[in-house]
Design an enzyme around this catalytic site. Structure first.
Site, PDB file in Angstrom:
ATOM      1  N   HIS A   1       0.850  -1.186   0.000  1.00  0.00           N
ATOM      2  CA  HIS A   1       0.000   0.000   0.000  1.00  0.00           C
ATOM      3  C   HIS A   1       0.882   1.231   0.000  1.00  0.00           C
ATOM      4  O   HIS A   1       1.925   1.236   0.656  1.00  0.00           O
ATOM      5  CB  HIS A   1      -0.916   0.013   1.233  1.00  0.00           C
TER       6      HIS A   1
ATOM      7  N   ASP B   1      -7.952  -5.687   0.227  1.00  0.00           N
ATOM      8  CA  ASP B   1      -8.384  -6.547  -0.883  1.00  0.00           C
ATOM      9  C   ASP B   1      -7.962  -7.998  -0.700  1.00  0.00           C
ATOM     10  O   ASP B   1      -8.536  -8.892  -1.302  1.00  0.00           O
ATOM     11  CB  ASP B   1      -7.830  -6.013  -2.211  1.00  0.00           C
TER      12      ASP B   1
HETATM   13  N1  ACO Z   1       4.188  -7.870  -4.628  1.00  0.00           N
HETATM   14  C1  ACO Z   1       5.548  -7.867  -4.754  1.00  0.00           C
HETATM   15  N2  ACO Z   1       6.307  -6.762  -4.621  1.00  0.00           N
HETATM   16  C2  ACO Z   1       5.678  -5.599  -4.355  1.00  0.00           C
HETATM   17  C3  ACO Z   1       4.274  -5.534  -4.207  1.00  0.00           C
HETATM   18  C4  ACO Z   1       3.525  -6.728  -4.343  1.00  0.00           C
HETATM   19  N3  ACO Z   1       2.203  -6.716  -4.202  1.00  0.00           N
HETATM   20  N4  ACO Z   1       3.913  -4.251  -3.955  1.00  0.00           N
HETATM   21  C5  ACO Z   1       5.048  -3.545  -3.951  1.00  0.00           C
HETATM   22  N5  ACO Z   1       6.121  -4.344  -4.193  1.00  0.00           N
HETATM   23  C6  ACO Z   1       7.539  -3.948  -4.200  1.00  0.00           C
HETATM   24  C7  ACO Z   1       7.879  -3.187  -5.463  1.00  0.00           C
HETATM   25  O1  ACO Z   1       8.312  -4.050  -6.498  1.00  0.00           O
HETATM   26  C8  ACO Z   1       8.963  -2.254  -4.971  1.00  0.00           C
HETATM   27  O2  ACO Z   1      10.149  -3.021  -4.837  1.00  0.00           O
HETATM   28  P1  ACO Z   1      11.599  -2.311  -5.127  1.00  0.00           P
HETATM   29  O3  ACO Z   1      11.749  -1.281  -4.052  1.00  0.00           O
HETATM   30  O4  ACO Z   1      12.548  -3.433  -5.013  1.00  0.00           O
HETATM   31  O5  ACO Z   1      11.506  -1.722  -6.503  1.00  0.00           O
HETATM   32  C9  ACO Z   1       8.510  -1.904  -3.555  1.00  0.00           C
HETATM   33  O6  ACO Z   1       7.720  -3.021  -3.129  1.00  0.00           O
HETATM   34  C10 ACO Z   1       7.682  -0.621  -3.467  1.00  0.00           C
HETATM   35  O7  ACO Z   1       6.578  -0.739  -4.353  1.00  0.00           O
HETATM   36  P2  ACO Z   1       5.943   0.468  -5.188  1.00  0.00           P
HETATM   37  O8  ACO Z   1       5.262  -0.082  -6.392  1.00  0.00           O
HETATM   38  O9  ACO Z   1       6.979   1.534  -5.403  1.00  0.00           O
HETATM   39  O10 ACO Z   1       4.882   1.020  -4.154  1.00  0.00           O
HETATM   40  P3  ACO Z   1       3.660   1.962  -4.495  1.00  0.00           P
HETATM   41  O11 ACO Z   1       3.349   2.694  -3.246  1.00  0.00           O
HETATM   42  O12 ACO Z   1       3.925   2.804  -5.695  1.00  0.00           O
HETATM   43  O13 ACO Z   1       2.472   0.954  -4.874  1.00  0.00           O
HETATM   44  C11 ACO Z   1       0.659  -0.590  -4.685  1.00  0.00           C
HETATM   45  C12 ACO Z   1       1.489   0.524  -3.989  1.00  0.00           C
HETATM   46  C13 ACO Z   1       0.191  -0.098  -6.054  1.00  0.00           C
HETATM   47  C14 ACO Z   1      -0.565  -0.866  -3.833  1.00  0.00           C
HETATM   48  C15 ACO Z   1       1.560  -1.861  -4.822  1.00  0.00           C
HETATM   49  O14 ACO Z   1       1.947  -2.305  -3.544  1.00  0.00           O
HETATM   50  C16 ACO Z   1       0.826  -3.000  -5.572  1.00  0.00           C
HETATM   51  O15 ACO Z   1       0.837  -3.019  -6.806  1.00  0.00           O
HETATM   52  N6  ACO Z   1       0.173  -3.939  -4.835  1.00  0.00           N
HETATM   53  C17 ACO Z   1      -0.581  -5.013  -5.455  1.00  0.00           C
HETATM   54  C18 ACO Z   1      -1.951  -4.519  -5.896  1.00  0.00           C
HETATM   55  C19 ACO Z   1      -2.876  -4.249  -4.741  1.00  0.00           C
HETATM   56  O16 ACO Z   1      -3.028  -5.078  -3.840  1.00  0.00           O
HETATM   57  N7  ACO Z   1      -3.543  -3.079  -4.791  1.00  0.00           N
HETATM   58  C20 ACO Z   1      -4.540  -2.703  -3.787  1.00  0.00           C
HETATM   59  C21 ACO Z   1      -4.071  -1.534  -2.977  1.00  0.00           C
HETATM   60  S1  ACO Z   1      -5.230  -1.176  -1.731  1.00  0.00           S
HETATM   61  C22 ACO Z   1      -6.448  -0.336  -2.518  1.00  0.00           C
HETATM   62  O17 ACO Z   1      -6.303   0.368  -3.474  1.00  0.00           O
HETATM   63  C23 ACO Z   1      -7.790  -0.525  -1.984  1.00  0.00           C
END
Ligand code: ACO
Length: 428
Positions: A317, A374
């Site tokens: 998140h 979720d």
């Molecule tokens: N699985 C594996 N790795 C992940 C995940 C994941 N679900 N989420 C983040 N990471 C990793 C990224 O690859 C990144 O790694 P790095 O630092 O080595 O490059 C690090 O964690 C940071 O991730 P970002 O994408 O920069 O974080 P951001 O804040 O931009 O994204 C998001 C947040 C979009 C929710 C992301 O965690 C994601 O895509 N999660 C999966 C989808 C999801 O569950 N969305 C629902 C969110 S809650 C809602 O909207 C109700």
């Protein structure tokens, strides 16, 4: 006297000082008021994804992502959902206070009276192809509300806002239920004015065309109150979440002066993405794809591989760097429901293994990747016999009140401006 922040820029050995007001918050970080920065320095600030930018002041929802805390109008989410219904939560968001018994009754009646759709609006569904995703028809249906109730274009007073809020909160569940029934080719079920908000939605999803829930010898069967309470809790947990992507879209569309219904429809479209509200549908699709607890390790490895696009849906998140408090409530609800309704134990086993591994794995710990709302909502919604293509629509129903409240706050805020970010031009 206002607190000031002095920023010293040293560019090519040319030092210049800038002084900006520090804006106070009731809780959480203060902000530096940078609105005149470009005018004074000729420089933009670069902040992709707005990770350090406050785009408005708001008094609706507060999140402390480090602590894993969420409050609506000052009320802690855990206490709110265990003591109050979704309609009370809606009333609280819109009116800044919880309703009295009488106020709640009147609010409920107002919504029941507005739950029907204009006859003309029903016709638009027939133009959509069979199997159309309910989110596509839901968003189109909400946009077309603007053609049936166009008189809101210049709403300026509290009465106008109230009417818009009531119509949207009341009608969106009906549009969502019709969208689902169209997608599987079964006749629409009109809302039943005798049923509560949440029970009526389940009724519109499940009932047979002759308005029975099941063809039983003795006729009408009732929806289990445990199911109604569970869905009501899910609606409340989704009701608002401050300046997330879809809410930012709603505020952005509002900033152009567009019709409020199309602003909400834009929010619906933004929510659909799998990085946002669409994740709930993706979580179940992913658990089904993983298929067995024996495959979990393989997919965890893929999620950790920087060269693999695979991400663990329902994890991570932007704001929460601790357990999502909404996920905590749902995990507890999931455990309670195990005693009363059938939860898919196969999917549950896969989800539990993913959760256990991820919470103890260096990759996820280092990045503060915890299960989000979720991750748990899908398994509960499946147990409520809600098909997975409707999961994001459930999120929409819950979030509608939040979008509306944010829309109204934006409109009433004298500081509001059209949203217009800048760019770093790299082209020819
Ligand atoms: N699985 C594996 N790795 C992940 C995940 C994941 N679900 N989420 C983040 N990471 C990793 C990224 O690859 C990144 O790694 P790095 O630092 O080595 O490059 C690090 O964690 C940071 O991730 P970002 O994408 O920069 O974080 P951001 O804040 O931009 O994204 C998001 C947040 C979009 C929710 C992301 O965690 C994601 O895509 N999660 C999966 C989808 C999801 O569950 N969305 C629902 C969110 S809650 C809602 O909207 C109700």
């Amino acid at each position: 006297m206002k607190n000031k922040a002095t920023i010293v820029l040293d560019i090519n050995n040319q030092k210049k000082e800038y002084s900006y007001d520090i804006l106070d918050s009731t809780r959480g970080p203060k902000s530096i008021d940078m609105r005149t920065f470009y005018k004074e320095s000729g420089l933009f600030t670069y902040d992709v994804g707005f990770t350090s930018t406050a785009s408005c002041s708001s008094s609706i929802t507060y999140i402390d992502g480090e602590k894993g805390e969420l409050r609506y109008r000052g009320y802690e989410i855990e206490k709110l959902v265990s003591n109050h219904s979704y309609l009370e939560v809606c009333y609280l968001l819109l009116n800044e206070k919880l309703p009295s018994k009488e106020q709640l009754k009147n609010f409920d009646i107002e919504l029941r009276h507005r739950s029907f759709l204009h006859e003309g609006l029903k016709n638009i569904f027939s133009a959509f192809p069979d199997n159309a995703h309910p989110m596509a028809t839901l968003s189109a249906g909400v946009t077309s509300l603007a053609s049936f109730y166009f008189d809101h274009i210049n709403i300026k007073d509290d009465l106008g806002y109230k009417e818009m809020a009531y119509r949207l909160i009341a009608k969106i569940p009906t549009v969502a239920a019709f969208s689902f029934r169209h997608s599987i080719g079964i006749p629409f079920i009109e809302p039943d004015i005798n049923l509560s908000f949440t029970e009526n939605f389940l009724f519109m999803l499940r009932a047979y065309p002759h308005h029975n829930l099941k063809v039983t010898k003795d006729g009408q069967e009732k929806i289990d109150p445990v199911e109604i309470k569970a869905l009501d809790t899910i609606f409340s947990l989704h009701a608002d979440h401050e300046q997330n992507a879809s809410t930012t879209v709603v505020r952005t569309v509002a900033s152009t002066g567009a019709h409020p219904y199309v602003a909400i429809s834009a929010g619906i479209n933004a929510l659909w993405g799998r990085a946002h509200g669409g994740a709930n549908e993706s979580v179940i699709a992913q658990l089904q794809m993983i298929g067995s607890v024996d495959n979990v390790d393989k997919y965890i490895k893929k999620a950790k591989d920087p060269n693999d696009e695979f991400r663990l849906m329902g994890f991570g998140h932007r704001v929460y760097k601790n357990f999502d408090p909404r996920a905590k409530v749902l995990k507890k609800l999931q455990d309670e429901l195990k005693q009363t309704i059938h939860l898919d134990s196969h999917l549950l086993d896969i989800a539990t293994k993913i959760e256990t591994i991820a919470l103890n794995d260096e990759y996820f710990i280092k990045r503060n990747l915890y299960p989000n709302i979720d991750f748990y909502s899908g398994i509960i919604l499946t147990a409520l016999r809600i098909p997975k293509q409707m999961f994001t629509a459930i999120f929409v129903i819950g979030r509608t009140v939040g979008w509306i409240t944010q829309y109204i706050e934006f409109k009433k805020d004298k500081q509001s401006k059209i949203a217009r970010p800048r760019q770093i031009y790299k082209g020819k």
